[in-house]
Design a protein around this motif. Structure first.
Motif, PDB file in Angstrom:
ATOM      1  N   LEU A  48       0.857  -1.186   0.000  1.00 29.33           N
ATOM      2  CA  LEU A  48       0.000   0.000   0.000  1.00 29.33           C
ATOM      3  C   LEU A  48       0.894   1.237   0.000  1.00 29.33           C
ATOM      4  N   ALA A  49       0.598   2.176  -0.891  1.00 27.48           N
ATOM      5  CA  ALA A  49       1.421   3.365  -1.060  1.00 27.48           C
ATOM      6  C   ALA A  49       0.884   4.508  -0.204  1.00 27.48           C
ATOM      7  N   GLY A  50       1.681   4.928   0.774  1.00 27.96           N
ATOM      8  CA  GLY A  50       1.287   6.069   1.586  1.00 27.96           C
ATOM      9  C   GLY A  50       1.277   7.345   0.763  1.00 27.96           C
ATOM     10  N   ILE A  51       0.392   8.270   1.147  1.00 28.91           N
ATOM     11  CA  ILE A  51       0.361   9.548   0.445  1.00 28.91           C
ATOM     12  C   ILE A  51       0.544  10.693   1.433  1.00 28.91           C
ATOM     13  N   ASP A  52       1.178  11.743   0.929  1.00 31.43           N
ATOM     14  CA  ASP A  52       1.401  12.983   1.657  1.00 31.43           C
ATOM     15  C   ASP A  52       0.721  14.078   0.850  1.00 31.43           C
ATOM     16  N   PRO A  53      -0.437  14.572   1.302  1.00 29.49           N
ATOM     17  CA  PRO A  53      -1.183  15.530   0.483  1.00 29.49           C
ATOM     18  C   PRO A  53      -0.451  16.837   0.250  1.00 29.49           C
ATOM     19  N   THR A  54       0.602  17.122   1.049  1.00 27.23           N
ATOM     20  CA  THR A  54       1.357  18.353   0.829  1.00 27.23           C
ATOM     21  C   THR A  54       2.317  18.235  -0.347  1.00 27.23           C
ATOM     22  N   GLU A  55       2.479  17.034  -0.893  1.00 29.47           N
ATOM     23  CA  GLU A  55       3.399  16.845  -2.020  1.00 29.47           C
ATOM     24  C   GLU A  55       2.773  17.201  -3.361  1.00 29.47           C
ATOM     25  N   GLY A  56       1.461  17.422  -3.387  1.00 30.44           N
ATOM     26  CA  GLY A  56       0.811  17.836  -4.623  1.00 30.44           C
ATOM     27  C   GLY A  56       0.988  16.839  -5.754  1.00 30.44           C
ATOM     28  N   MET A  57       1.175  17.356  -6.961  1.00 30.94           N
ATOM     29  CA  MET A  57       1.228  16.481  -8.133  1.00 30.94           C
ATOM     30  C   MET A  57       2.464  15.599  -8.157  1.00 30.94           C
ATOM     31  N   ASN A  58       3.542  15.992  -7.491  1.00 29.99           N
ATOM     32  CA  ASN A  58       4.685  15.084  -7.393  1.00 29.99           C
ATOM     33  C   ASN A  58       4.279  13.819  -6.647  1.00 29.99           C
ATOM     34  N   PRO A  73     -10.175  14.223   5.855  1.00 31.26           N
ATOM     35  CA  PRO A  73     -10.356  13.475   4.610  1.00 31.26           C
ATOM     36  C   PRO A  73     -11.035  14.252   3.490  1.00 31.26           C
ATOM     37  N   ASP A  74     -11.909  15.218   3.836  1.00 31.72           N
ATOM     38  CA  ASP A  74     -12.605  15.966   2.783  1.00 31.72           C
ATOM     39  C   ASP A  74     -11.882  17.255   2.395  1.00 31.72           C
ATOM     40  N   HIS A  75     -10.623  17.415   2.812  1.00 30.35           N
ATOM     41  CA  HIS A  75      -9.854  18.600   2.434  1.00 30.35           C
ATOM     42  C   HIS A  75      -9.478  18.552   0.948  1.00 30.35           C
ATOM     43  N   ALA A  76      -9.463  19.705   0.308  1.00 29.69           N
ATOM     44  CA  ALA A  76      -9.214  19.791  -1.133  1.00 29.69           C
ATOM     45  C   ALA A  76      -7.865  19.200  -1.537  1.00 29.69           C
ATOM     46  N   ARG A  77      -6.864  19.265  -0.654  1.00 32.00           N
ATOM     47  CA  ARG A  77      -5.537  18.768  -1.023  1.00 32.00           C
ATOM     48  C   ARG A  77      -5.529  17.264  -1.271  1.00 32.00           C
ATOM     49  N   ASN A  78      -6.508  16.556  -0.738  1.00 34.72           N
ATOM     50  CA  ASN A  78      -6.554  15.101  -0.934  1.00 34.72           C
ATOM     51  C   ASN A  78      -7.182  14.703  -2.269  1.00 34.72           C
ATOM     52  N   TYR A  79      -7.948  15.594  -2.869  1.00 31.92           N
ATOM     53  CA  TYR A  79      -8.755  15.193  -4.015  1.00 31.92           C
ATOM     54  C   TYR A  79      -7.940  14.778  -5.251  1.00 31.92           C
ATOM     55  N   PRO A  80      -6.804  15.390  -5.549  1.00 35.02           N
ATOM     56  CA  PRO A  80      -6.019  14.870  -6.678  1.00 35.02           C
ATOM     57  C   PRO A  80      -5.597  13.411  -6.489  1.00 35.02           C
ATOM     58  N   PHE A  81      -5.307  13.034  -5.245  1.00 31.93           N
ATOM     59  CA  PHE A  81      -4.939  11.647  -4.957  1.00 31.93           C
ATOM     60  C   PHE A  81      -6.155  10.730  -5.104  1.00 31.93           C
ATOM     61  N   TYR A  82      -7.312  11.199  -4.648  1.00 35.59           N
ATOM     62  CA  TYR A  82      -8.524  10.414  -4.803  1.00 35.59           C
ATOM     63  C   TYR A  82      -8.825  10.176  -6.287  1.00 35.59           C
ATOM     64  N   ALA A  83      -8.690  11.225  -7.068  1.00 35.97           N
ATOM     65  CA  ALA A  83      -8.972  11.090  -8.503  1.00 35.97           C
ATOM     66  C   ALA A  83      -8.029  10.084  -9.155  1.00 35.97           C
ATOM     67  N   LYS A  84      -6.772  10.117  -8.733  1.00 40.38           N
ATOM     68  CA  LYS A  84      -5.807   9.162  -9.288  1.00 40.38           C
ATOM     69  C   LYS A  84      -6.150   7.737  -8.868  1.00 40.38           C
ATOM     70  N   CYS A  85      -6.618   7.540  -7.616  1.00 35.99           N
ATOM     71  CA  CYS A  85      -7.037   6.207  -7.184  1.00 35.99           C
ATOM     72  C   CYS A  85      -8.186   5.686  -8.051  1.00 35.99           C
ATOM     73  N   ILE A  86      -9.122   6.559  -8.395  1.00 39.22           N
ATOM     74  CA  ILE A  86     -10.216   6.141  -9.274  1.00 39.22           C
ATOM     75  C   ILE A  86      -9.661   5.735 -10.635  1.00 39.22           C
ATOM     76  N   VAL A 141       1.180  12.662  -6.443  1.00 38.85           N
ATOM     77  CA  VAL A 141       0.230  11.945  -7.301  1.00 38.85           C
ATOM     78  C   VAL A 141       0.974  11.096  -8.312  1.00 38.85           C
ATOM     79  N   ARG A 142       2.008  11.670  -8.914  1.00 41.09           N
ATOM     80  CA  ARG A 142       2.790  10.909  -9.897  1.00 41.09           C
ATOM     81  C   ARG A 142       3.532   9.742  -9.235  1.00 41.09           C
ATOM     82  N   ALA A 143       4.006   9.949  -8.015  1.00 36.25           N
ATOM     83  CA  ALA A 143       4.682   8.857  -7.296  1.00 36.25           C
ATOM     84  C   ALA A 143       3.701   7.726  -6.991  1.00 36.25           C
ATOM     85  N   LEU A 144       2.477   8.074  -6.611  1.00 33.84           N
ATOM     86  CA  LEU A 144       1.446   7.064  -6.376  1.00 33.84           C
ATOM     87  C   LEU A 144       1.161   6.281  -7.652  1.00 33.84           C
ATOM     88  N   GLU A 145       1.035   6.980  -8.760  1.00 36.93           N
ATOM     89  CA  GLU A 145       0.761   6.299 -10.027  1.00 36.93           C
ATOM     90  C   GLU A 145       1.884   5.327 -10.383  1.00 36.93           C
TER      91      GLU A 145
END
Length: 288
Positions: free
Chosen positions: A99-109, A137-150, A111-115
């Motif tokens: 399971l890949a941990g995420i840091d919402p402060t990392e932004g698109m970097n 969990p409903d903070h905007a910074r998490n949503y790019p990661f959520y979208a990538k998970c989808i 997201v790309r690491a998760l991918e």
């Protein structure tokens, strides 16, 4: 301990080798004091020792978290390298998944690491500690990661409920109330959300979210089964039998002790099998 004709799957576990522990902040007071982890385990165990303990408990597989525990550069925080977990999975592919941990402060970097972790290294899902970033969990910074998970069709686990004081010099607010999953599930009904740590002390709230939303599930880890709220046990054993997955948050919970305490719950065989194995296979799209 009950002998089952199937192996349990621990969906929430931490890699605890000497290499994984190197460079982490001192957490001895928390683990050996608050969480009652024995000293030998706290100091680190090999993958082989971990597998031996799993075998004795009847656990076939464990999901290892490459956790991102707060912003990387803060002295009280740390990130488990993805490669460390990927190497463990490669060494024992029939026993471990990543399971890949995420840091919402990392932004698109981030997201790309998760991918890359999912597409290139075989990770099967994401993991987030909202409280370590004090971002709900409903903070905007998490949503790019959520979208990538989808997009990647992988679930994400989030710690919900109360956070502990892991480091007295860096106490974190309990921002992960289960109700904060409601907005995420409404906004992103394709996202598989797993609220781990039972949701205590807001377990009824967590159950309500899992009952409301098809895409919301509950992880049972980090709290000993003997102390689970009665409503949670009833949920696993009845109308929530398809919605809860087993975990330990090892080393927080010992494998064998946890399985013995599950035996003592006297769950219906069908509900127990779903909880210990079948649900997680379905949610993560894994073969039985």
């Amino acid at each position: 301990m009950t002998q089952r004709d199937y192996g349990a799957i621990d969906a929430v576990a931490n890699i605890w080798t000497a290499e994984a522990l190197a460079g982490r902040p001192d957490r001895e007071d928390f683990y050996t004091g608050k969480m009652k982890v024995d000293q030998q385990t706290f100091e680190g165990i090999s993958l082989e020792e971990m597998l031996g303990r799993m075998d004795r408990a009847g656990i076939e597989k464990a999901f290892l978290i490459a956790a991102k525990v707060g912003p990387r550069l803060h002295r009280s925080c740390y990130h488990v390298p993805y490669k460390l977990v990927a190497d463990a999975v490669q060494k024992y592919p029939d026993r471990f998944l990543g399971l890949a941990g995420i840091d919402p402060t990392e932004g698109m970097n981030g997201v790309r690491a998760l991918e890359s972790a999912v597409r290139d290294d075989g990770f099967i899902g994401a993991h987030l500690y909202p409280h370590w970033f004090e971002l709900a969990p409903d903070h905007a910074r998490n949503y790019p990661f959520y979208a990538k998970c989808i997009e990647l069709d992988v679930p994400i686990q989030l710690q919900v409920g109360q956070s502990m004081v892991y480091d007295k010099s860096y106490p974190r607010r309990s921002v992960g109330r289960p109700i904060t999953l409601d907005a995420v599930a409404c906004d992103l009904p394709e996202l598989k959300l797993i609220g781990i740590h039972v949701g205590i002390p807001w377990t009824d709230e967590m159950i309500a979210m899992a009952w409301k939303h098809e895409n919301v599930f509950i992880g049972s880890d980090a709290h000993s089964p003997k102390y689970w709220p009665e409503a949670f046990v009833k949920y696993i054993n009845s109308y929530g039998q398809d919605k809860v997955i087993f975990g330990t948050d090892f080393p927080v919970l010992d494998f064998e002790r946890t399985m013995r305490e599950i035996d003592d719950l006297n769950l219906r065989p069908g509900s127990e099998r779903k909880f210990l194995r079948d649900n997680v296979l379905r949610i993560y799209g894994l073969e039985g």
